[in-house]
Write a protein that holds these residues in place. Structure first.
Motif, mmCIF file in Angstrom:
data_model
loop_
_atom_site.group_PDB
_atom_site.id
_atom_site.type_symbol
_atom_site.label_atom_id
_atom_site.label_comp_id
_atom_site.label_asym_id
_atom_site.label_seq_id
_atom_site.Cartn_x
_atom_site.Cartn_y
_atom_site.Cartn_z
ATOM 1 N N ARG A 129 36.479 -40.825 -0.408
ATOM 2 C CA ARG A 129 36.653 -39.702 -1.332
ATOM 3 C C ARG A 129 38.117 -39.287 -1.418
ATOM 4 N N GLY A 130 39.001 -40.255 -1.394
ATOM 5 C CA GLY A 130 40.418 -39.940 -1.517
ATOM 6 C C GLY A 130 41.070 -39.745 -0.161
ATOM 7 N N GLY A 131 42.348 -39.526 -0.179
ATOM 8 C CA GLY A 131 43.096 -39.357 1.054
ATOM 9 C C GLY A 131 44.406 -38.651 0.798
ATOM 10 N N LEU A 132 45.120 -38.346 1.867
ATOM 11 C CA LEU A 132 46.408 -37.671 1.727
ATOM 12 C C LEU A 132 47.249 -37.927 2.964
ATOM 13 N N LEU A 133 48.547 -37.740 2.795
ATOM 14 C CA LEU A 133 49.495 -37.801 3.898
ATOM 15 C C LEU A 133 49.784 -36.385 4.368
ATOM 16 N N PHE A 134 49.912 -36.217 5.693
ATOM 17 C CA PHE A 134 50.239 -34.902 6.241
ATOM 18 C C PHE A 134 51.749 -34.711 6.259
ATOM 19 N N PRO A 135 52.242 -33.630 5.671
ATOM 20 C CA PRO A 135 53.671 -33.331 5.810
ATOM 21 C C PRO A 135 54.029 -33.121 7.279
ATOM 22 N N ASP A 136 55.273 -33.362 7.619
ATOM 23 C CA ASP A 136 55.704 -33.249 9.015
ATOM 24 C C ASP A 136 55.499 -31.850 9.570
ATOM 25 N N ASP A 137 55.560 -30.834 8.716
ATOM 26 C CA ASP A 137 55.468 -29.456 9.207
ATOM 27 C C ASP A 137 54.048 -28.880 9.121
ATOM 28 N N GLU A 138 53.044 -29.747 8.889
ATOM 29 C CA GLU A 138 51.688 -29.217 8.678
ATOM 30 C C GLU A 138 50.937 -28.963 9.979
ATOM 31 N N GLY A 139 51.289 -29.636 11.050
ATOM 32 C CA GLY A 139 50.506 -29.499 12.265
ATOM 33 C C GLY A 139 49.193 -30.247 12.145
ATOM 34 N N LYS B 235 48.993 -39.047 10.752
ATOM 35 C CA LYS B 235 49.904 -39.030 9.611
ATOM 36 C C LYS B 235 49.152 -39.051 8.284
ATOM 37 N N SER B 236 47.895 -39.456 8.317
ATOM 38 C CA SER B 236 47.131 -39.529 7.072
ATOM 39 C C SER B 236 45.653 -39.364 7.370
ATOM 40 N N VAL B 237 44.915 -39.022 6.327
ATOM 41 C CA VAL B 237 43.475 -38.838 6.443
ATOM 42 C C VAL B 237 42.804 -39.441 5.215
ATOM 43 N N LEU B 238 41.699 -40.137 5.445
ATOM 44 C CA LEU B 238 40.839 -40.627 4.375
ATOM 45 C C LEU B 238 39.510 -39.895 4.480
ATOM 46 N N LEU B 239 39.067 -39.316 3.392
ATOM 47 C CA LEU B 239 37.801 -38.586 3.372
ATOM 48 C C LEU B 239 36.657 -39.541 3.047
ATOM 49 N N TYR C 116 31.007 -34.409 1.340
ATOM 50 C CA TYR C 116 31.954 -35.012 2.271
ATOM 51 C C TYR C 116 31.281 -35.056 3.638
ATOM 52 N N ARG C 117 31.207 -36.236 4.228
ATOM 53 C CA ARG C 117 30.485 -36.421 5.485
ATOM 54 C C ARG C 117 31.413 -36.448 6.698
ATOM 55 N N SER C 118 32.571 -37.035 6.554
ATOM 56 C CA SER C 118 33.505 -37.155 7.682
ATOM 57 C C SER C 118 34.898 -37.425 7.130
ATOM 58 N N ALA C 119 35.828 -37.527 8.045
ATOM 59 C CA ALA C 119 37.193 -37.930 7.686
ATOM 60 C C ALA C 119 37.707 -38.889 8.743
ATOM 61 N N LEU C 120 38.512 -39.823 8.303
ATOM 62 C CA LEU C 120 39.148 -40.792 9.195
ATOM 63 C C LEU C 120 40.620 -40.420 9.335
ATOM 64 N N LEU C 121 41.036 -40.138 10.567
ATOM 65 C CA LEU C 121 42.413 -39.738 10.840
ATOM 66 C C LEU C 121 43.180 -40.926 11.397
ATOM 67 N N PHE C 122 44.281 -41.254 10.743
ATOM 68 C CA PHE C 122 45.105 -42.405 11.122
ATOM 69 C C PHE C 122 46.482 -41.927 11.576
ATOM 70 N N GLU C 123 47.027 -42.632 12.541
ATOM 71 C CA GLU C 123 48.373 -42.311 13.018
ATOM 72 C C GLU C 123 49.454 -43.070 12.253
ATOM 73 N N ASP C 124 49.031 -43.851 11.265
ATOM 74 C CA ASP C 124 49.957 -44.523 10.344
ATOM 75 C C ASP C 124 49.810 -43.908 8.955
ATOM 76 N N GLU C 125 50.792 -44.151 8.133
ATOM 77 C CA GLU C 125 50.722 -43.667 6.761
ATOM 78 C C GLU C 125 49.846 -44.601 5.930
ATOM 79 N N ILE C 126 48.782 -44.038 5.378
ATOM 80 C CA ILE C 126 47.867 -44.801 4.535
ATOM 81 C C ILE C 126 47.769 -44.069 3.209
ATOM 82 N N THR C 127 48.050 -44.768 2.154
ATOM 83 C CA THR C 127 48.071 -44.122 0.843
ATOM 84 C C THR C 127 47.004 -44.713 -0.076
#
Length: 226
Positions: free
Chosen positions: A20-30, A41-45, A131-142
């Motif tokens: 269901r899409g994804g996004l990159l986390f800005p450095d200041d987002e926590g 660094k990124s999340v896929l829904l 939305y059922r879950s999210a996948l959190l990655f430590e690499d940038e995924i776009t």
């Protein structure tokens, strides 16, 4: 990277689930932690359109040795967790505590806006998605950027979603939770218990994705409780 996205899509599709899409986390987002404990660094829904996962969930539930509390959440964590492990991600769910901002992520990832019922209105699926879950990655995924679309609620003049509930649980003032719960549990709540929220079903958009009555009854039973 596109190859990995295609592989994740195929793995999720085996259980009727979709990205269901994804996004990159800005450095200041926590950002929340990824699989190793470093900030993601990124999340896929991960979610669904319509009731596509339902037969997969039922087969899984029928194979369990005993009744399980919150079976749909348990199934989601299990099958999406397998995908997360395969691709080196950490899986999180909307019901996990502390709660993560799934709704905000969804707005940013797909450019959706809430309907009067609070459910995000999708230009294709209407109100019949989740939305059922999210996948959190430590690499940038776009992913490809979403295309801006018209918010269907802005074009809806009659607003039948605010006129169909017998106790007017939804209004411009928000959701009257206690009134809704009392009605669903009460003597006059059988139509809601058997077929789902009347306001939600009154929405004209995405009708081809509407959950079947048995799926809506399952969710309503979870809302109403024992």
């Amino acid at each position: 990277m596109r190859g990995m996205i295609e592989e994740i899509t195929a793995a999720l599709g085996a259980n009727g689930l979709i990205l269901r899409g994804g996004l990159l986390f800005p450095d200041d987002e926590g950002a929340p932690d990824g699989a190793s404990g470093a900030p993601a660094k990124s999340v896929l829904l991960v979610g669904q359109a319509g009731a596509a996962p339902w037969p997969h969930f039922l087969r899984w539930r029928d194979q369990q040795p005993q009744a399980i509390a919150d079976p749909l959440d348990t199934w989601s964590r299990e099958v999406i967790g397998e995908v997360a492990q395969e691709f080196g991600a950490r899986v999180v769910s909307p019901s996990d505590k502390p709660y993560l901002p799934f709704q905000q992520w969804a707005v940013r990832a797909e450019g959706l806006r809430p309907s009067p019922l609070g459910i995000l209105m999708h230009p294709q699926y209407g109100l019949w998605h989740a939305y059922r879950s999210a996948l959190l990655f430590e690499d940038e995924i776009t992913l490809p950027e979403f295309r801006e679309t018209i918010h269907l609620c802005d074009t809806c003049v009659d607003k039948p979603c605010l006129k169909s509930c017998p106790v007017a649980a939804y209004s411009t003032d928000g959701f009257a939770y206690q009134a809704c719960l009392a009605h669903v549990r009460g003597a006059n709540g059988e139509p809601c218990r058997a077929g789902g929220c009347l306001d939600r079903n009154a929405c004209p958009y995405g009708a081809q994705y509407r959950y079947p009555p048995e799926v809506q009854a399952f969710h309503m039973a979870a809302f109403a409780g024992p």
